[in-house]
Design a protein around this motif. Structure first.
Motif, PDB file in Angstrom:
ATOM      1  N   GLN A 106      -8.596  26.688   5.438  1.00  0.00           N
ATOM      2  CA  GLN A 106      -7.437  26.049   4.830  1.00  0.00           C
ATOM      3  C   GLN A 106      -7.852  24.785   4.072  1.00  0.00           C
ATOM      4  O   GLN A 106      -7.337  24.499   2.978  1.00  0.00           O
ATOM      5  N   PHE A 107      -8.800  24.069   4.630  1.00  0.00           N
ATOM      6  CA  PHE A 107      -9.272  22.834   4.007  1.00  0.00           C
ATOM      7  C   PHE A 107      -9.962  23.118   2.672  1.00  0.00           C
ATOM      8  O   PHE A 107      -9.824  22.343   1.714  1.00  0.00           O
ATOM      9  N   ALA A 108     -10.695  24.216   2.599  1.00  0.00           N
ATOM     10  CA  ALA A 108     -11.402  24.563   1.364  1.00  0.00           C
ATOM     11  C   ALA A 108     -10.436  24.748   0.200  1.00  0.00           C
ATOM     12  O   ALA A 108     -10.801  24.522  -0.963  1.00  0.00           O
ATOM     13  N   GLU A 109      -9.208  25.160   0.502  1.00  0.00           N
ATOM     14  CA  GLU A 109      -8.213  25.403  -0.544  1.00  0.00           C
ATOM     15  C   GLU A 109      -7.296  24.200  -0.780  1.00  0.00           C
ATOM     16  O   GLU A 109      -6.501  24.209  -1.721  1.00  0.00           O
ATOM     17  N   ALA A 110      -7.405  23.187   0.066  1.00  0.00           N
ATOM     18  CA  ALA A 110      -6.518  22.024  -0.016  1.00  0.00           C
ATOM     19  C   ALA A 110      -7.193  20.926  -0.833  1.00  0.00           C
ATOM     20  O   ALA A 110      -8.084  20.221  -0.330  1.00  0.00           O
ATOM     21  N   THR A 111      -6.791  20.789  -2.065  1.00  0.00           N
ATOM     22  CA  THR A 111      -7.388  19.771  -2.938  1.00  0.00           C
ATOM     23  C   THR A 111      -6.374  18.725  -3.398  1.00  0.00           C
ATOM     24  O   THR A 111      -6.757  17.745  -4.028  1.00  0.00           O
ATOM     25  N   GLU A 112      -5.113  18.914  -3.083  1.00  0.00           N
ATOM     26  CA  GLU A 112      -4.057  17.986  -3.472  1.00  0.00           C
ATOM     27  C   GLU A 112      -3.463  17.320  -2.229  1.00  0.00           C
ATOM     28  O   GLU A 112      -3.631  17.813  -1.107  1.00  0.00           O
ATOM     29  N   PRO A 113      -2.781  16.171  -2.401  1.00  0.00           N
ATOM     30  CA  PRO A 113      -2.245  15.439  -1.250  1.00  0.00           C
ATOM     31  C   PRO A 113      -1.338  16.264  -0.346  1.00  0.00           C
ATOM     32  O   PRO A 113      -1.429  16.167   0.890  1.00  0.00           O
ATOM     33  N   GLU A 114      -0.448  17.077  -0.927  1.00  0.00           N
ATOM     34  CA  GLU A 114       0.506  17.832  -0.109  1.00  0.00           C
ATOM     35  C   GLU A 114      -0.186  18.834   0.823  1.00  0.00           C
ATOM     36  O   GLU A 114       0.113  18.872   2.028  1.00  0.00           O
ATOM     37  N   PRO A 115      -1.109  19.673   0.320  1.00  0.00           N
ATOM     38  CA  PRO A 115      -1.807  20.597   1.233  1.00  0.00           C
ATOM     39  C   PRO A 115      -2.637  19.860   2.282  1.00  0.00           C
ATOM     40  O   PRO A 115      -2.730  20.313   3.434  1.00  0.00           O
ATOM     41  N   ARG A 133      -5.939  12.416   1.617  1.00  0.00           N
ATOM     42  CA  ARG A 133      -4.593  12.554   1.067  1.00  0.00           C
ATOM     43  C   ARG A 133      -4.176  11.294   0.315  1.00  0.00           C
ATOM     44  O   ARG A 133      -3.587  11.364  -0.763  1.00  0.00           O
ATOM     45  N   ASP A 134      -4.492  10.119   0.875  1.00  0.00           N
ATOM     46  CA  ASP A 134      -4.012   8.851   0.319  1.00  0.00           C
ATOM     47  C   ASP A 134      -5.046   8.164  -0.567  1.00  0.00           C
ATOM     48  O   ASP A 134      -4.895   6.974  -0.886  1.00  0.00           O
ATOM     49  N   GLN A 135      -6.086   8.874  -0.979  1.00  0.00           N
ATOM     50  CA  GLN A 135      -7.180   8.237  -1.710  1.00  0.00           C
ATOM     51  C   GLN A 135      -6.697   7.479  -2.945  1.00  0.00           C
ATOM     52  O   GLN A 135      -7.090   6.333  -3.190  1.00  0.00           O
ATOM     53  N   GLU A 136      -5.831   8.089  -3.708  1.00  0.00           N
ATOM     54  CA  GLU A 136      -5.386   7.482  -4.962  1.00  0.00           C
ATOM     55  C   GLU A 136      -4.590   6.203  -4.719  1.00  0.00           C
ATOM     56  O   GLU A 136      -4.846   5.157  -5.334  1.00  0.00           O
ATOM     57  N   THR A 138       0.823  -1.215   0.000  1.00  0.00           N
ATOM     58  CA  THR A 138       0.000   0.000   0.000  1.00  0.00           C
ATOM     59  C   THR A 138       0.850   1.255   0.000  1.00  0.00           C
ATOM     60  O   THR A 138       0.472   2.277  -0.587  1.00  0.00           O
ATOM     61  N   ASP A 139       2.006   1.201   0.682  1.00  0.00           N
ATOM     62  CA  ASP A 139       2.845   2.392   0.827  1.00  0.00           C
ATOM     63  C   ASP A 139       3.863   2.557  -0.301  1.00  0.00           C
ATOM     64  O   ASP A 139       4.683   3.473  -0.274  1.00  0.00           O
ATOM     65  N   ALA A 140       3.822   1.673  -1.299  1.00  0.00           N
ATOM     66  CA  ALA A 140       4.855   1.704  -2.334  1.00  0.00           C
ATOM     67  C   ALA A 140       4.911   3.039  -3.078  1.00  0.00           C
ATOM     68  O   ALA A 140       5.983   3.518  -3.439  1.00  0.00           O
ATOM     69  N   HIS A 141       3.751   3.635  -3.292  1.00  0.00           N
ATOM     70  CA  HIS A 141       3.701   4.902  -4.032  1.00  0.00           C
ATOM     71  C   HIS A 141       3.084   6.015  -3.194  1.00  0.00           C
ATOM     72  O   HIS A 141       2.528   6.983  -3.732  1.00  0.00           O
ATOM     73  N   LYS A 142       3.183   5.851  -1.888  1.00  0.00           N
ATOM     74  CA  LYS A 142       2.590   6.836  -0.991  1.00  0.00           C
ATOM     75  C   LYS A 142       3.323   8.162  -1.069  1.00  0.00           C
ATOM     76  O   LYS A 142       4.553   8.205  -1.120  1.00  0.00           O
ATOM     77  N   LYS A 143       2.538   9.252  -1.052  1.00  0.00           N
ATOM     78  CA  LYS A 143       3.125  10.588  -1.061  1.00  0.00           C
ATOM     79  C   LYS A 143       3.260  11.066   0.375  1.00  0.00           C
ATOM     80  O   LYS A 143       2.414  10.807   1.209  1.00  0.00           O
ATOM     81  N   GLY A 144       4.335  11.798   0.641  1.00  0.00           N
ATOM     82  CA  GLY A 144       4.570  12.279   2.000  1.00  0.00           C
ATOM     83  C   GLY A 144       5.525  11.359   2.738  1.00  0.00           C
ATOM     84  O   GLY A 144       6.410  10.736   2.147  1.00  0.00           O
ATOM     85  N   GLU A 145       5.344  11.248   4.049  1.00  0.00           N
ATOM     86  CA  GLU A 145       6.248  10.466   4.891  1.00  0.00           C
ATOM     87  C   GLU A 145       6.274   8.996   4.467  1.00  0.00           C
ATOM     88  O   GLU A 145       5.236   8.364   4.293  1.00  0.00           O
ATOM     89  N   GLN A 146       7.465   8.443   4.280  1.00  0.00           N
ATOM     90  CA  GLN A 146       7.618   7.057   3.867  1.00  0.00           C
ATOM     91  C   GLN A 146       7.687   6.153   5.089  1.00  0.00           C
ATOM     92  O   GLN A 146       8.394   6.426   6.051  1.00  0.00           O
ATOM     93  N   ARG A 147       6.955   5.047   5.049  1.00  0.00           N
ATOM     94  CA  ARG A 147       6.956   4.082   6.133  1.00  0.00           C
ATOM     95  C   ARG A 147       8.257   3.275   6.132  1.00  0.00           C
ATOM     96  O   ARG A 147       8.936   3.147   5.122  1.00  0.00           O
ATOM     97  N   ALA A 148       8.572   2.684   7.271  1.00  0.00           N
ATOM     98  CA  ALA A 148       9.858   2.012   7.451  1.00  0.00           C
ATOM     99  C   ALA A 148       9.976   0.737   6.627  1.00  0.00           C
ATOM    100  O   ALA A 148      10.999   0.484   5.997  1.00  0.00           O
ATOM    101  N   ARG A 156     -14.474   4.397  -0.898  1.00  0.00           N
ATOM    102  CA  ARG A 156     -15.785   3.822  -1.202  1.00  0.00           C
ATOM    103  C   ARG A 156     -16.747   4.854  -1.805  1.00  0.00           C
ATOM    104  O   ARG A 156     -17.455   4.565  -2.781  1.00  0.00           O
ATOM    105  N   TYR A 157     -16.799   6.038  -1.215  1.00  0.00           N
ATOM    106  CA  TYR A 157     -17.848   6.999  -1.573  1.00  0.00           C
ATOM    107  C   TYR A 157     -17.354   8.217  -2.338  1.00  0.00           C
ATOM    108  O   TYR A 157     -18.168   9.029  -2.785  1.00  0.00           O
ATOM    109  N   GLY A 158     -16.051   8.377  -2.479  1.00  0.00           N
ATOM    110  CA  GLY A 158     -15.526   9.426  -3.327  1.00  0.00           C
ATOM    111  C   GLY A 158     -15.068  10.678  -2.600  1.00  0.00           C
ATOM    112  O   GLY A 158     -15.341  10.884  -1.408  1.00  0.00           O
ATOM    113  N   THR A 159     -14.376  11.533  -3.350  1.00  0.00           N
ATOM    114  CA  THR A 159     -13.774  12.741  -2.789  1.00  0.00           C
ATOM    115  C   THR A 159     -14.823  13.705  -2.251  1.00  0.00           C
ATOM    116  O   THR A 159     -14.677  14.245  -1.141  1.00  0.00           O
TER     117      THR A 159
END
Length: 328
Positions: A294-303, A213-216, A84-94, A229-232
């Motif tokens: 802030q949430f209203a403007e955050a539409t990508e994983p990084e924000p 953030r991790d939906q994709e 699951t974490d192979a292509h995760k954006k942000g902090e990488q798991r151990a 299950r239900y979408g963005t």
């Protein structure tokens, strides 16, 4: 003549440093685990001032530490096994990054499973000394909490992969965490459920940000969170509902907790005692309003990732401030 060094075996395990283990333990998640203990303890002391026991509080915090680190290690291992974490954006798991092998993480998970069971049992014995029914009940709850900490992404049917994470977070970082902590000191009251639900809803909001953030990558790994299950759009509206519910439930708590039946059977309100909780509520409204903008403007994983820390800090601040405000 010195013999040339043999190349390392491709099956050789990595040699993780203590920094790697601290990173895998994700100590930044501990404040939420500690917060519900503080809130529950504050509610108990408000209801019964003589009930406080420093040893029980210390052991409860250590038990919460054990559960949280166990959960983080088990999640790292479970997601690592499934890729699951192979292509995760942000902090990488151990495990996914190769810093810690699956076998090493399995041993660490087993160690903290044992530690959680032992500390939970000792806590039950200390808090309910001589009260066998309560001891056995809380030993069972401790074992259930240990199972929940392990099973988020680990096991044959981990609940994070079929959308059960929100329910379990609401329960263990809300109702069970707060009311159960209060019960370690005094008999819990029905109105304790309101601040417990606030803590649970805000903790679920933290999880929802994570899942948005991790939906994709979750969808690609068949990790069917509620957002997958239900979408963005549903997930973003769900996040807003959780914040709104937190405000409403806390306002209801303020009015219920301070209305006491008088000796004549009529309700009375200690207006002076409302100053602290109303101040906490006002601060909660301002903090959540700022985060909502802030949430209203955050539409990508990084924000979205950047909102995780402030959301967790707001939850921590609410729990600690509410516990303290009840004492004055």
């Amino acid at each position: 003549m010195n013999e040339p060094k043999k190349p390392a075996s491709p099956m050789a395990e990595p040699n993780p440093t203590w920094k790697d283990w601290l990173s895998a333990a994700r100590l930044r998640t501990l404040p939420l685990a500690f917060a519900v203990i503080v809130l529950g303890s504050g509610l108990a002391v408000f209801e019964s001032p003589a009930s406080f026991h420093g040893g029980v509080l210390a052991l409860a915090l250590f038990t919460a530490f054990s559960y949280q680190v166990l959960s983080n290690f088990a999640n790292d291992l479970g997601d690592g096994r499934r890729g699951t974490d192979a292509h995760k954006k942000g902090e990488q798991r151990a495990v996914a990054s190769g810093r810690i092998s699956m076998r090493q993480m399995q041993r660490a998970t087993s160690l903290f499973t044992a530690l959680s069971l032992v500390s939970g049992t000792l806590l039950s014995v200390l808090a309910f000394h001589g009260q066998w029914p309560l001891q056995l009940t809380f030993i069972f709850l401790g074992a259930l909490a240990t199972w929940a900490a392990r099973s988020y992404t680990l096991g044959g049917n981990p609940y994070a992969y079929w959308g059960g994470g929100d329910l379990f977070v609401f329960l263990f970082f809300g109702l069970v965490g707060v009311v159960g902590s209060a019960a370690l000191f005094a008999r819990p009251q029905a109105y304790f459920l309101l601040p417990a639900a606030v803590a649970g809803a805000m903790s679920a909001a933290v999880l929802t940000l994570n899942n948005l953030r991790d939906q994709e990558t979750d969808a690609a790994a068949r990790k069917r969170t509620l957002v997958v299950r239900y979408g963005t759009r549903w997930g973003r509206n769900y996040f807003k509902v959780l914040l709104g519910a937190s405000n409403v439930l806390n306002l209801l708590f303020i009015f219920i907790v301070y209305w006491k039946d008088s000796q004549e059977g009529t309700a009375q309100l200690d207006a002076g005692a409302l100053v602290g909780p109303i101040g906490v509520h006002f601060g909660l409204i301002l903090a959540l309003r700022y985060l909502s903008k802030q949430f209203a403007e955050a539409t990508e994983p990084e924000p979205l990732d950047r909102l995780l820390k402030p959301m967790a800090l707001i939850t921590l601040a609410y729990c600690v401030a509410t516990a303290l405000s009840l004492q004055f």
